[in-house]
Design an enzyme around this catalytic site. Structure first.
Site, PDB file in Angstrom:
ATOM      1  N   HIS A   1       0.843  -1.202   0.000  1.00  0.00           N
ATOM      2  CA  HIS A   1       0.000   0.000   0.000  1.00  0.00           C
ATOM      3  C   HIS A   1       0.875   1.248   0.000  1.00  0.00           C
ATOM      4  O   HIS A   1       2.090   1.153   0.168  1.00  0.00           O
ATOM      5  CB  HIS A   1      -0.914   0.029   1.241  1.00  0.00           C
ATOM      6  CG  HIS A   1      -0.163   0.143   2.541  1.00  0.00           C
ATOM      7  ND1 HIS A   1       0.182  -0.949   3.296  1.00  0.00           N
ATOM      8  CD2 HIS A   1       0.308   1.229   3.227  1.00  0.00           C
ATOM      9  CE1 HIS A   1       0.829  -0.543   4.381  1.00  0.00           C
ATOM     10  NE2 HIS A   1       0.925   0.774   4.367  1.00  0.00           N
TER      11      HIS A   1
ATOM     12  N   HIS B   1       4.772   7.236   2.355  1.00  0.00           N
ATOM     13  CA  HIS B   1       5.553   6.012   2.246  1.00  0.00           C
ATOM     14  C   HIS B   1       4.931   4.987   1.305  1.00  0.00           C
ATOM     15  O   HIS B   1       3.731   5.012   1.054  1.00  0.00           O
ATOM     16  CB  HIS B   1       5.799   5.371   3.613  1.00  0.00           C
ATOM     17  CG  HIS B   1       4.591   4.824   4.306  1.00  0.00           C
ATOM     18  ND1 HIS B   1       3.881   5.517   5.258  1.00  0.00           N
ATOM     19  CD2 HIS B   1       3.956   3.626   4.202  1.00  0.00           C
ATOM     20  CE1 HIS B   1       2.890   4.776   5.714  1.00  0.00           C
ATOM     21  NE2 HIS B   1       2.902   3.614   5.095  1.00  0.00           N
TER      22      HIS B   1
ATOM     23  N   HIS C   1       0.906  -0.332  14.791  1.00  0.00           N
ATOM     24  CA  HIS C   1      -0.112   0.684  14.558  1.00  0.00           C
ATOM     25  C   HIS C   1      -1.383   0.347  15.333  1.00  0.00           C
ATOM     26  O   HIS C   1      -1.736  -0.825  15.462  1.00  0.00           O
ATOM     27  CB  HIS C   1      -0.506   0.727  13.080  1.00  0.00           C
ATOM     28  CG  HIS C   1       0.574   1.205  12.167  1.00  0.00           C
ATOM     29  ND1 HIS C   1       1.202   2.413  12.319  1.00  0.00           N
ATOM     30  CD2 HIS C   1       1.135   0.630  11.092  1.00  0.00           C
ATOM     31  CE1 HIS C   1       2.093   2.574  11.361  1.00  0.00           C
ATOM     32  NE2 HIS C   1       2.091   1.501  10.612  1.00  0.00           N
TER      33      HIS C   1
ATOM     34  N   TYR D   1       9.798   1.706   9.965  1.00  0.00           N
ATOM     35  CA  TYR D   1       9.928   2.706   8.898  1.00  0.00           C
ATOM     36  C   TYR D   1      11.375   3.117   8.715  1.00  0.00           C
ATOM     37  O   TYR D   1      12.108   3.273   9.696  1.00  0.00           O
ATOM     38  CB  TYR D   1       9.125   3.966   9.230  1.00  0.00           C
ATOM     39  CG  TYR D   1       7.636   3.793   9.111  1.00  0.00           C
ATOM     40  CD1 TYR D   1       6.980   4.053   7.914  1.00  0.00           C
ATOM     41  CD2 TYR D   1       6.885   3.377  10.197  1.00  0.00           C
ATOM     42  CE1 TYR D   1       5.602   3.900   7.813  1.00  0.00           C
ATOM     43  CE2 TYR D   1       5.510   3.220  10.099  1.00  0.00           C
ATOM     44  CZ  TYR D   1       4.884   3.484   8.907  1.00  0.00           C
ATOM     45  OH  TYR D   1       3.534   3.328   8.801  1.00  0.00           O
TER      46      TYR D   1
HETATM   47 FE   FE2 Z   1       1.755   1.997   5.930  1.00  0.00          FE
END
Ligand code: FE2
Length: 306
Positions: free
Chosen positions: A153, A213, A245, A254
């Protein structure tokens, strides 16, 4: 077929400052395979568990960021139908001929209210290195680097979040799985075209067409730890994680590519079905929504986009 219309994210085209450096990052560290370099200088890559020819396109440019995110639809009839519906919704649709991307059929290309370019396509050649289908081993060649399974995604930053979400739900048949509400309205929208918790997400920023991202799926929380080891071993620019998350419940880390584009690799997340309600976060709980363990946002995550 229970899943119809838009099937999944198909590709993302990312701008990089130095293609050679970028390839080292995406091939050796992230673990994508280089499919080929097109005559236009773009590099085409794919992850080991994907059937289609490519899912990531790198284009050398003066500024980093995202050129376009493409979604695969099930049939040519879907392309015709979405072309009509987009035009009825007042969206200007460009037609890109088959072959402009190697091995890819014709595409519809349009700008959404957040300023991003989105495309739809129905056809892409199957990769000669696609996952085996007869008495299939788990993979043909041992995955490398972070062992990413697939391009999953994008998170995109831009204005007009309610209008953008409405285009995805009303015209493209996505479902709003989660949203973030501020007193003045929706500032975050997480959208799914099938059963993943999200296939694309938007967070409000005043500046249009910003890239937060591109995300790649991993098999396990253990692989998130493996990615963290590689990030430290090779001094890859790190953003945050391993963490989890609240929104989507993914387990995540990340980091940045050499051009400053943010990447995510993650595992987990819930399955979404069309009869599920939209989960709602209030803006004052945004810290917990984004980083469930830290319960606060880091300034870099909010402000650094390409
Ligand atoms: Fe994401």
């Amino acid at each position: 077929m229970a899943i119809a219309g838009v099937l999944r994210p198909g590709y993302v085209q990312i701008r990089v400052l130095d293609l050679k450096e970028a390839l080292k990052h995406y091939v050796d560290r992230v673990g994508l395979d280089l499919v080929d370099k097109g005559p236009d200088g773009r590099a085409y890559l794919r992850a080991w568990d994907e059937f289609d020819r490519h899912s990531v396109i790198l284009r050398e440019a003066d500024t980093p960021g995202m050129d376009v995110m493409g979604f695969k639809v099930a049939t040519e009839a879907d392309l015709i139908r979405y072309d009509k519906r987009l035009k009825e919704a007042g969206v200007k649709v460009e037609h890109i001929a088959a072959g402009e991307q190697p091995g890819t059929g014709r595409r519809l290309s349009f700008i959404i209210p957040s300023g991003h370019r989105i495309e739809l396509f129905a056809q892409m050649e199957t990769s000669p290195h696609c996952p085996p289908t007869e008495n299939p081993d788990v993979w043909s060649e041992e995955p490398r680097g972070m062992r990413v399974v697939r391009f999953d995604h994008c998170l995109l930053y831009g204005p007009n979040i309610p209008e953008t979400a409405k285009l995805f739900t009303d015209v493209l048949d996505f479902q709003l799985t989660e949203k973030v509400m501020a007193p003045h309205g929706m500032i975050g929208a997480f959208l799914s075209c099938a059963t993943k918790a999200h296939d694309v997400a938007f967070i409000h920023s005043d500046e249009p067409a910003k890239f937060h991202h591109a995300s790649f799926f991993l098999e396990s929380w253990h692989d998130v730890g493996h990615a963290a080891d590689l990030i430290s071993r090779y001094n890859i620019s790190h953003d945050i994680g391993p963490t989890r998350h609240g929104i989507t419940r993914g387990q995540t880390i990340y980091f940045f590519d050499p051009s400053g584009n943010r990447n995510e690799v993650f595992a987990g997340g819930y399955l979404y079905y069309p009869d599920h309600p939209t989960r709602v976060w209030s803006a004052d709980e945004l810290g917990k929504a984004i980083f469930y363990y830290e319960r606060q946002l880091n300034e870099r995550f909010l402000s650094v986009v390409t």
